[in-house]
Design a protein around this motif. Structure first.
Motif, PDB file in Angstrom:
ATOM      1  N   GLU A  62       0.740  -1.336  -0.187  1.00 36.25           N
ATOM      2  CA  GLU A  62      -0.041   0.032   0.042  1.00 36.25           C
ATOM      3  C   GLU A  62       0.912   1.133   0.103  1.00 36.25           C
ATOM      4  OE1 GLU A  62      -4.138  -1.287   2.289  1.00 36.25           O
ATOM      5  OE2 GLU A  62      -2.430  -0.749   3.448  1.00 36.25           O
ATOM      6  N   PHE A  66       1.119   1.056  -4.281  1.00 33.49           N
ATOM      7  CA  PHE A  66      -0.078   1.834  -4.665  1.00 33.49           C
ATOM      8  C   PHE A  66       0.046   3.445  -4.393  1.00 33.49           C
ATOM      9  CE2 PHE A  66      -2.728  -2.421  -3.195  1.00 33.49           C
ATOM     10  CZ  PHE A  66      -2.197  -2.960  -4.464  1.00 33.49           C
ATOM     11  N   ASN A  71      -2.453   5.883  -6.377  1.00 33.54           N
ATOM     12  CA  ASN A  71      -3.230   6.902  -5.677  1.00 33.54           C
ATOM     13  C   ASN A  71      -3.068   8.184  -6.170  1.00 33.54           C
ATOM     14  OD1 ASN A  71      -3.887   4.272  -4.285  1.00 33.54           O
ATOM     15  ND2 ASN A  71      -2.851   4.897  -2.492  1.00 33.54           N
ATOM     16  N   LEU A  87      -7.634   2.181  -3.794  1.00 37.37           N
ATOM     17  CA  LEU A  87      -6.168   1.588  -3.304  1.00 37.37           C
ATOM     18  C   LEU A  87      -5.434   2.273  -2.411  1.00 37.37           C
ATOM     19  CD1 LEU A  87      -4.887   0.396  -6.845  1.00 37.37           C
ATOM     20  CD2 LEU A  87      -6.238  -1.040  -5.112  1.00 37.37           C
ATOM     21  N   ARG A  88      -6.225   3.198  -1.263  1.00 34.29           N
ATOM     22  CA  ARG A  88      -5.691   3.879  -0.442  1.00 34.29           C
ATOM     23  C   ARG A  88      -5.233   2.827   0.711  1.00 34.29           C
ATOM     24  NH1 ARG A  88      -9.728   7.651   1.383  1.00 34.29           N
ATOM     25  NH2 ARG A  88     -11.258   6.076   0.911  1.00 34.29           N
ATOM     26  N   PRO A  89      -4.118   3.301   1.315  1.00 34.20           N
ATOM     27  CA  PRO A  89      -3.754   2.451   2.686  1.00 34.20           C
ATOM     28  C   PRO A  89      -4.862   2.122   3.621  1.00 34.20           C
ATOM     29  CG  PRO A  89      -1.947   4.132   2.408  1.00 34.20           C
ATOM     30  CD  PRO A  89      -3.187   4.206   1.292  1.00 34.20           C
ATOM     31  N   SER A  92      -7.463  -0.841   0.573  1.00 32.90           N
ATOM     32  CA  SER A  92      -7.152  -1.714  -0.579  1.00 32.90           C
ATOM     33  C   SER A  92      -7.614  -3.021  -0.547  1.00 32.90           C
ATOM     34  CB  SER A  92      -5.833  -1.351  -1.028  1.00 32.90           C
ATOM     35  OG  SER A  92      -4.884  -2.176  -0.351  1.00 32.90           O
ATOM     36  N   HIS A  93      -7.585  -3.563   0.656  1.00 32.72           N
ATOM     37  CA  HIS A  93      -7.782  -5.149   0.742  1.00 32.72           C
ATOM     38  C   HIS A  93      -9.258  -5.336   0.478  1.00 32.72           C
ATOM     39  CE1 HIS A  93      -8.499  -8.855   2.818  1.00 32.72           C
ATOM     40  NE2 HIS A  93      -7.392  -9.276   2.500  1.00 32.72           N
TER      41      HIS A  93
END
Length: 172
Positions: A62, A66, A71, A87-89, A92-93
């Motif tokens: 991340e 990402f 991002n 896909l932000r920390p 994203s999962h």
């Protein structure tokens, strides 16, 4: 013979940080950019690429993959942006694992323990579309491979994402 040994000693270190298996590399597969198979290069100058050899965790991915390559404003910084994938920390999962691709609804973005079935890896040019599980086609030209308008990720970063997927794509 000495010349062969000298050349091998110069070439082998280039592949040290990359995967040993070349199963996802097929020189007969042409992507939309005219390259062949896996489109990455091993970087020996980028610290995040070199650091990636020691990671398989989503937190690193991340922050160093990402955040650095995906991002951007309007790309993958929310689920409502142009990329329609957040896909932000920290989020994203839930937007990747087990989620159907909006480009190809028959495919999941990340399939835990199965890199070839993970459409994310096709989009990142890590798995050639014809070698995906099941085989497919490149993304439409209107979308293209990721990251858009930027260099392909280094092999070490792609390998870190592969290790995360092969470890079951855990959420930290």
């Amino acid at each position: 013979m000495l010349r062969v040994v000298a050349i091998a000693s110069l070439v082998f270190p280039l592949f040290w940080g990359c995967r040993i298996s070349l199963e996802n590399y097929d020189t007969s597969i042409q992507d939309t950019d005219g390259g062949n198979g896996r489109a990455c290069v091993v970087s020996s100058t980028s610290q995040p690429c070199m650091d990636a050899t020691m990671h398989s965790d989503l937190a690193f991915i991340e922050q160093k993959v990402f955040a650095a390559s995906c991002n951007f404003s309007g790309c993958h910084d929310s689920a409502t942006d142009a990329g329609k994938l957040d896909l932000r920390p920290g989020v994203s999962h839930d937007h990747l694992v087990g989620v159907s691709s909006q480009i190809d609804g028959t495919r999941k973005l990340v399939v835990p323990n199965d890199v070839a079935a993970s459409y994310l890896m096709v989009m990142l040019r890590d798995v050639a579309p014809a070698l995906a599980s099941p085989p497919g086609t490149p993304p439409p030209g209107s979308v293209g491979f990721m990251p858009q308008a930027a260099p392909t990720l280094c092999c070490q970063k792609l390998d870190a994402i592969e290790r995360w997927i092969n470890a079951g794509a855990p959420n930290p």
